[in-house]
Design a protein around this motif. Structure first.
Motif, short mmCIF file in Angstrom:
data_model
loop_
_atom_site.label_atom_id
_atom_site.label_comp_id
_atom_site.label_asym_id
_atom_site.label_seq_id
_atom_site.Cartn_x
_atom_site.Cartn_y
_atom_site.Cartn_z
N VAL A 10 0.77 -1.15 0.02
CA VAL A 10 -0.13 -0.05 -0.03
C VAL A 10 0.70 1.22 0.20
O VAL A 10 0.81 2.31 -0.86
CB VAL A 10 -0.79 0.13 1.46
CG1 VAL A 10 -1.64 1.29 1.21
CG2 VAL A 10 -2.13 -1.08 1.05
N VAL A 11 1.99 1.38 0.81
CA VAL A 11 2.80 2.29 0.93
C VAL A 11 3.55 2.57 -0.69
O VAL A 11 3.40 3.75 -1.05
CB VAL A 11 4.12 2.06 1.81
CG1 VAL A 11 4.86 3.17 1.92
CG2 VAL A 11 3.20 2.17 3.22
N SER A 12 3.92 1.48 -1.14
CA SER A 12 4.71 1.44 -2.56
C SER A 12 3.45 2.00 -3.30
O SER A 12 3.87 2.82 -4.27
CB SER A 12 5.04 0.12 -2.98
OG SER A 12 5.61 0.01 -4.13
N ALA A 13 2.34 1.50 -3.35
CA ALA A 13 1.33 2.08 -4.52
C ALA A 13 0.97 3.82 -4.23
O ALA A 13 0.88 4.35 -5.17
CB ALA A 13 -0.17 1.33 -4.23
N VAL A 14 0.93 4.14 -2.84
CA VAL A 14 0.91 5.46 -2.93
C VAL A 14 2.00 6.51 -3.34
O VAL A 14 2.04 7.32 -4.05
CB VAL A 14 0.83 5.88 -1.32
CG1 VAL A 14 0.85 7.35 -1.00
CG2 VAL A 14 -0.62 5.13 -0.78
N ARG A 15 3.30 5.93 -3.15
CA ARG A 15 4.47 6.49 -3.54
C ARG A 15 4.29 6.47 -5.16
O ARG A 15 4.65 7.62 -5.84
CB ARG A 15 5.72 5.61 -2.96
CG ARG A 15 7.00 6.44 -3.60
CD ARG A 15 8.13 5.50 -3.06
NE ARG A 15 8.05 5.62 -1.60
CZ ARG A 15 8.07 4.66 -0.84
NH1 ARG A 15 7.86 3.37 -1.25
NH2 ARG A 15 8.13 4.59 0.34
N ARG A 16 4.09 5.46 -5.85
CA ARG A 16 4.13 5.66 -7.34
C ARG A 16 3.05 6.42 -7.75
O ARG A 16 3.20 7.06 -8.90
CB ARG A 16 3.87 4.09 -7.69
CG ARG A 16 5.17 3.25 -7.40
CD ARG A 16 5.10 1.75 -8.35
NE ARG A 16 3.68 1.23 -8.23
CZ ARG A 16 3.47 0.18 -7.48
NH1 ARG A 16 4.32 -0.05 -6.56
NH2 ARG A 16 2.18 -0.36 -7.47
N ALA A 26 2.09 14.11 0.77
CA ALA A 26 3.30 13.35 1.41
C ALA A 26 2.86 11.82 1.54
O ALA A 26 1.65 11.54 1.53
CB ALA A 26 3.57 13.85 2.92
N VAL A 27 3.86 10.89 1.15
CA VAL A 27 3.76 9.66 1.36
C VAL A 27 4.05 9.17 2.73
O VAL A 27 5.21 9.42 3.16
CB VAL A 27 4.78 8.94 0.20
CG1 VAL A 27 4.72 7.27 0.35
CG2 VAL A 27 4.54 9.40 -1.17
N PRO A 28 3.20 8.49 3.24
CA PRO A 28 3.29 8.09 4.53
C PRO A 28 4.44 7.09 4.86
O PRO A 28 4.50 6.25 3.89
CB PRO A 28 1.79 7.41 5.08
CG PRO A 28 1.27 7.01 3.82
CD PRO A 28 1.85 7.94 2.82
N PHE A 50 -8.29 8.35 3.61
CA PHE A 50 -8.51 9.68 4.15
C PHE A 50 -7.42 9.96 4.62
O PHE A 50 -7.35 11.72 4.59
CB PHE A 50 -9.21 8.95 5.44
CG PHE A 50 -10.66 8.47 5.21
CD1 PHE A 50 -11.87 9.12 5.09
CD2 PHE A 50 -10.70 6.96 5.05
CE1 PHE A 50 -12.88 8.55 5.00
CE2 PHE A 50 -11.76 6.48 4.77
CZ PHE A 50 -13.09 6.96 4.48
N GLN A 51 -6.21 9.85 4.83
CA GLN A 51 -4.94 10.42 5.52
C GLN A 51 -4.27 11.23 3.93
O GLN A 51 -4.04 12.30 4.25
CB GLN A 51 -4.00 9.23 5.86
CG GLN A 51 -2.73 9.85 6.07
CD GLN A 51 -1.62 8.82 6.82
OE1 GLN A 51 -2.04 7.65 7.10
NE2 GLN A 51 -0.27 9.33 6.79
N ILE A 52 -4.28 10.56 3.11
CA ILE A 52 -3.90 11.06 1.70
C ILE A 52 -4.80 12.36 1.42
O ILE A 52 -4.28 13.22 1.03
CB ILE A 52 -3.80 10.01 0.69
CG1 ILE A 52 -2.79 8.92 1.06
CG2 ILE A 52 -2.91 10.83 -0.43
CD1 ILE A 52 -1.59 9.54 1.62
N ALA A 53 -5.87 12.00 1.24
CA ALA A 53 -7.18 13.05 1.05
C ALA A 53 -6.96 14.20 1.74
O ALA A 53 -7.12 15.43 1.05
CB ALA A 53 -8.48 12.40 0.99
N LYS A 54 -6.70 14.09 3.04
CA LYS A 54 -6.68 15.37 3.73
C LYS A 54 -5.44 16.26 3.36
O LYS A 54 -5.86 17.64 3.37
CB LYS A 54 -6.36 14.91 5.44
CG LYS A 54 -6.49 15.87 6.31
CD LYS A 54 -6.48 15.46 7.64
CE LYS A 54 -6.54 16.46 8.63
NZ LYS A 54 -6.37 16.11 10.02
N GLY A 55 -4.47 15.86 2.96
CA GLY A 55 -3.43 16.75 2.51
C GLY A 55 -3.72 17.19 1.01
O GLY A 55 -3.03 18.05 0.68
N ALA A 56 -4.20 16.29 0.10
CA ALA A 56 -4.39 16.55 -1.19
C ALA A 56 -5.77 17.51 -1.37
O ALA A 56 -5.91 17.91 -2.47
CB ALA A 56 -4.43 15.34 -1.90
#
Length: 311
Positions: A10-16, A26-28, A50-56
């Motif tokens: 999941v972390v890798s997918a967010v980064r890519r 930011a990538v957690p 939800f974590q990614i959406a908050k910053g984006a």
């Protein structure tokens, strides 16, 4: 794929997705993946969208759809579904018993300093356990939260129940709730959860000793029919991550009880019976039981509780 692999995927997918411009922010460093609650979809779930959406500044469902498309193509993930406002839910391929055993054998035990002493017994126990779990996960100490003390009516619980039983009672209760003490903590039987965890650890060692007398040793393999034990053992890294993230040692304690019960159910299928000769299947079952015992010992150590090999 193991649940721990899923967290890293999941972390890798967010980064890519961020690198490709599909997502922003930011990538957690870590993503909490937990087993789906009863009635939920799939086997595992994460609220990372939800974590990614908050910053984006976008809707969590949009983030979840982007990640679902990427993760749906990863080998070992059978299905990815988006539920609610943006939860990602996963179903994984069958677990490899040999892989789980090898992963457990690679785990190293680290020395973790005790948390600074405090004036109240239960606060000291909770903070020390949280410090060990956080250090084992490689994360820094989080903010201190309130810890309910031992009720005055219980008096000197250390004198009555002993250090390990007191630690178990204190750590199986959420920090803001007052732990309960009773004579069940003194009973060496199945009604005592701490006894079951320790007994399961004892049985894992006894199985290895008995196997040596029969002329064989544990050897990792996939010829193992133990879905319940495999599932709980595979969840252990996720439980540790969640316990560190939430600063909740009770999550680890509950997991150890579940693992102990699964091992105690499985123990009767490990060794040969009658004139049966030891086979590759017996060696693989023994390796799985030994791995479960190792995890039980490590979990108890993180809680600050002794794990005797003979009861």
């Amino acid at each position: 794929m193991t649940p721990a692999d899923l967290s890293r995927c999941v972390v890798s997918a967010v980064r890519r997705a961020v690198e490709d411009g599909e997502l922003a922010g930011a990538v957690p460093a870590r993503v909490v993946v937990e087993r789906t609650r009863p009635g939920g979809v799939g086997e595992y779930a994460t609220p990372v969208a939800f974590q990614i959406a908050k910053g984006a500044g976008v809707r969590p469902a949009e983030v979840a759809e982007v990640l679902a498309r990427r993760l749906g193509r990863v080998a070992g993930i059978e299905r990815v579904e988006v539920t609610g406002a943006g939860f990602l839910n996963f179903s994984l391929s069958a677990l490899s018993a040999a892989r789980l055993v090898r992963d457990v054998r690679r785990v190293t035990v680290i020395d973790v300093p005790e948390a600074p002493p405090s004036r109240e017994l239960r606060e000291r126990l909770v903070r020390a356990a949280v410090a060990r779990i956080e250090a084992a996960q490689g994360v820094g100490p989080g903010p201190d939260s309130s810890v309910a003390p031992v009720a005055r009516r219980d008096g000197d619980v250390l004198a009555r129940y002993g250090a390990d039983a007191v630690a178990w009672a204190a750590l199986t209760t959420p920090a803001r709730e007052t732990p309960e003490f009773g004579d069940a903590l003194l009973v060496q039987g199945e009604g005592n959860e701490l006894f079951r965890v320790r007994y399961a650890h004892d049985r894992a060692h006894a199985l290895v000793r008995n196997a040596e007398q029969l002329g064989f040793r544990p050897e990792a393999g996939d010829d193992v029919d133990a879905p319940a034990l495999l599932r709980v053992l595979a969840d252990h890294p996720l439980v540790l991550e969640a316990a560190a993230h939430h600063r909740a040692p009770e999550r680890l304690a509950r997991h150890l009880v579940e693992l102990a019960d699964a091992l105690l159910d499985f123990q009767y299928r490990v060794l040969p019976r009658g004139d049966e000769k030891p086979s590759a299947a017996h060696r693989a079952r023994l390796a799985l039981a030994e791995a479960a015992g190792t995890v039980l010992a490590g979990g108890l150590a993180l809680l600050g509780i002794d794990a005797p090999t003979r009861l």
